[in-house]
Design an enzyme around this catalytic site. Structure first.
Site, PDB file in Angstrom:
ATOM      1  N   ASP A 138      37.604  32.654  38.380  1.00  0.00           N
ATOM      2  CA  ASP A 138      36.061  32.676  38.586  1.00  0.00           C
ATOM      3  C   ASP A 138      35.172  32.063  37.197  1.00  0.00           C
ATOM      4  O   ASP A 138      35.547  32.201  36.203  1.00  0.00           O
ATOM      5  CB  ASP A 138      36.112  34.253  38.543  1.00  0.00           C
ATOM      6  CG  ASP A 138      34.782  34.794  38.866  1.00  0.00           C
ATOM      7  OD1 ASP A 138      34.159  34.320  39.678  1.00  0.00           O
ATOM      8  OD2 ASP A 138      34.466  35.936  38.650  1.00  0.00           O
ATOM      9  N   GLY A 161      27.945  38.091  42.559  1.00  0.00           N
ATOM     10  CA  GLY A 161      27.282  39.581  42.280  1.00  0.00           C
ATOM     11  C   GLY A 161      26.830  40.380  43.714  1.00  0.00           C
ATOM     12  O   GLY A 161      25.963  40.818  43.821  1.00  0.00           O
ATOM     13  N   SER A 220      28.587  43.272  44.567  1.00  0.00           N
ATOM     14  CA  SER A 220      28.977  44.562  45.030  1.00  0.00           C
ATOM     15  C   SER A 220      27.991  45.286  45.372  1.00  0.00           C
ATOM     16  O   SER A 220      26.672  45.106  45.271  1.00  0.00           O
ATOM     17  CB  SER A 220      29.406  45.018  43.468  1.00  0.00           C
ATOM     18  OG  SER A 220      30.495  44.770  43.092  1.00  0.00           O
TER      19      SER A 220
HETATM   20  P1  13P Z   1      29.601  42.049  40.946  1.00  0.00           P
HETATM   21  O1  13P Z   1      29.532  42.355  39.307  1.00  0.00           O
HETATM   22  O2  13P Z   1      28.545  42.476  41.891  1.00  0.00           O
HETATM   23  O3  13P Z   1      30.862  42.811  41.420  1.00  0.00           O
HETATM   24  O4  13P Z   1      30.055  40.555  41.005  1.00  0.00           O
HETATM   25  C1  13P Z   1      31.336  39.852  40.951  1.00  0.00           C
HETATM   26  C2  13P Z   1      31.077  38.339  40.771  1.00  0.00           C
HETATM   27  O5  13P Z   1      30.116  37.737  41.213  1.00  0.00           O
HETATM   28  C3  13P Z   1      32.260  37.728  39.949  1.00  0.00           C
HETATM   29  O6  13P Z   1      32.065  36.321  39.947  1.00  0.00           O
HETATM   30  O1  G3H Z   2      31.844  37.032  36.660  1.00  0.00           O
HETATM   31  C1  G3H Z   2      31.599  38.343  36.602  1.00  0.00           C
HETATM   32  C2  G3H Z   2      33.056  39.089  36.645  1.00  0.00           C
HETATM   33  O2  G3H Z   2      32.436  40.362  37.099  1.00  0.00           O
HETATM   34  C3  G3H Z   2      33.950  39.113  35.747  1.00  0.00           C
HETATM   35  O3  G3H Z   2      33.446  39.707  34.617  1.00  0.00           O
HETATM   36  O4  G3H Z   2      34.096  38.153  32.535  1.00  0.00           O
HETATM   37  O5  G3H Z   2      33.892  40.892  32.395  1.00  0.00           O
HETATM   38  O6  G3H Z   2      35.664  39.487  33.350  1.00  0.00           O
HETATM   39  P1  G3H Z   2      34.309  39.636  33.191  1.00  0.00           P
HETATM   40 ZN    ZN Z   3      30.146  35.715  39.755  1.00  0.00          ZN
END
Ligand code: 13P
Ligand code: G3H
Ligand code: ZN
Length: 359
Positions: free
Chosen positions: A83, A233, A235
């Site tokens: 990610d 993003g 959620s």
């Molecule tokens: P949220 O913070 O909305 O769960 O998004 C997570 C995300 O986009 C991780 O790459």
């Molecule tokens: O990219 C966003 C995800 O919520 C990951 O968050 O970098 O705190 O693990 P993090």
């Molecule tokens: Zn993200």
């Protein structure tokens, strides 16, 4: 079951009209819960690890946990995805550790704070895709900068994301530029900016088209119907979880996330990967608060973590069902990385740029 690439999984999702939640993992409890939910409803899985997760758990531990998940759930295909990779080294070291997909997030420079130029983004994403495809690994790119259309700011809540003010042009992916970007980079999936941001505080009211730009999804899908779109993003920050978290001493001001029905509309317009981390964190943290409040003498971590896993499992199952991925796992026969590499070499996986009537 063998690990699956993002590309194979999203091709299947597109063919059958569903979306796949991509859940962030950092620890064993999250892996166990996400996988248990998938097993219950026969859903294919995307487990994604941020740079923060890799630093927290360590690459070897993350890789071994995913190996364990494969052994425990032989009928569930698992894509292991990086990610928000910030540069080539992050993406290639992920591949060395068994990731079958990487996100090269060139919307920001390597510091993960400074909005990057289009040329920088195109060039670094193209280089990563060229290399990753040689070994069969999939690549997600991002065009446009994640951030709020309400505040005009990026998401600094969880310690990364754009700094400073962002214009509407930066906050909304331009559909014509998306065509050029996909053509030049040959990414397998494209993350777009449309007013969503990471973390709990996305919107100060139930989002409408002013602040959650679903029209951008539709416009890009019209121009690029063959491309898998990714919503970051995403959620939903359910009211019930906010209420539970606050009931047990949490302090979360009222907030709104991305409504499930908007994600479902996105899935009808080409969204195939839906990133979710905050909801998982909130589901677990609310249970930890509950046990800490209700059982003040408790000190066995398992007594906090088992209810957390149960809550996360329930949340994940809901998302598999809501996005339509439930019931598809056992229909997919994962292709090896060598086979994927062969297909890339033959040009069979080049992006389908069928520029539509709207272009
Ligand atoms: P949220 O913070 O909305 O769960 O998004 C997570 C995300 O986009 C991780 O790459
Ligand atoms: O990219 C966003 C995800 O919520 C990951 O968050 O970098 O705190 O693990 P993090
Ligand atoms: Zn993200």
């Amino acid at each position: 079951m063998a690990r699956i690439t993002l590309r194979q999984l999203l091709d299947h999702a597109a063919e059958h009209g569903y979306g796949v939640p991509a859940f962030n993992i950092n620890n064993m409890e999250q892996v166990l819960a996400i996988m248990a939910a998938a097993e219950e409803c026969d859903a294919p899985v995307i487990l994604q690890a941020s740079r923060g997760a890799r630093a927290y758990a360590g690459d070897v531990m993350l890789a071994k946990m995913v190996e364990a998940a494969e052994a425990m759930h032989p009928t569930i295909p698992i894509c292991l995805h990086q990610d928000h990779g910030n540069d080539e080294a992050t993406c290639f070291s992920a591949i060395q550790h068994g990731f079958t997909s990487v996100m090269m997030d060139g919307s920001l420079e390597a510091d993960a704070k400074t909005p990057a130029s289009y040329d920088y983004n195109e060039s670094i994403t193209r280089r990563v895709a060229e290399m990753a495809h040689k070994v069969g690994v999939s690549v997600e790119g991002e065009l446009g900068v994640l951030g709020s259309l309400e505040t005009g700011k990026g998401d600094k809540e969880d310690g990364h994301g754009a700094e400073g003010a962002l214009s509407h042009d930066q906050l909304l992916t331009d559909p014509d530029q998306a065509v050029a970007f996909v053509r030049a980079t040959k990414v397998d999936a494209l993350a777009i900016a449309m007013g969503t941001s990471h973390g709990a505080y996305k919107f100060s009211r139930k989002p409408d088209g002013e602040i959650l730009a679903m029209h951008v999804v539709k416009a890009i899908h019209e121009r690029l119907p063959g491309i898998h779109l990714v919503m970051h993003g995403s959620s939903s920050v359910p009211e019930s979880l906010q209420e539970l978290f606050n009931r047990y001493g949490g302090e979360m001001p009222k907030t709104w996330g991305v409504p499930i029905e908007e994600i479902q509309a996105g899935i009808r317009h080409g969204v195939r990967k839906v990133n979710i981390d905050t909801d998982c964190r909130l589901a677990m943290a609310a249970q930890i608060r509950r046990i800490a409040t209700e059982k003040r003498s408790e000190f066995d971590p398992r007594k906090f973590l088992q209810p957390s896993m149960d809550a996360l499992k329930t949340l994940c199952r809901e998302r598999y069902e809501q996005f339509g991925s439930a019931g598809h796992a056992s229909k997919i026969k994962p292709l090896s990385l060598a086979e994927m590499a062969k297909r890339y070499r033959a040009g069979a996986l080049d992006p389908r740029i069928e520029v539509s009537r709207a272009a």
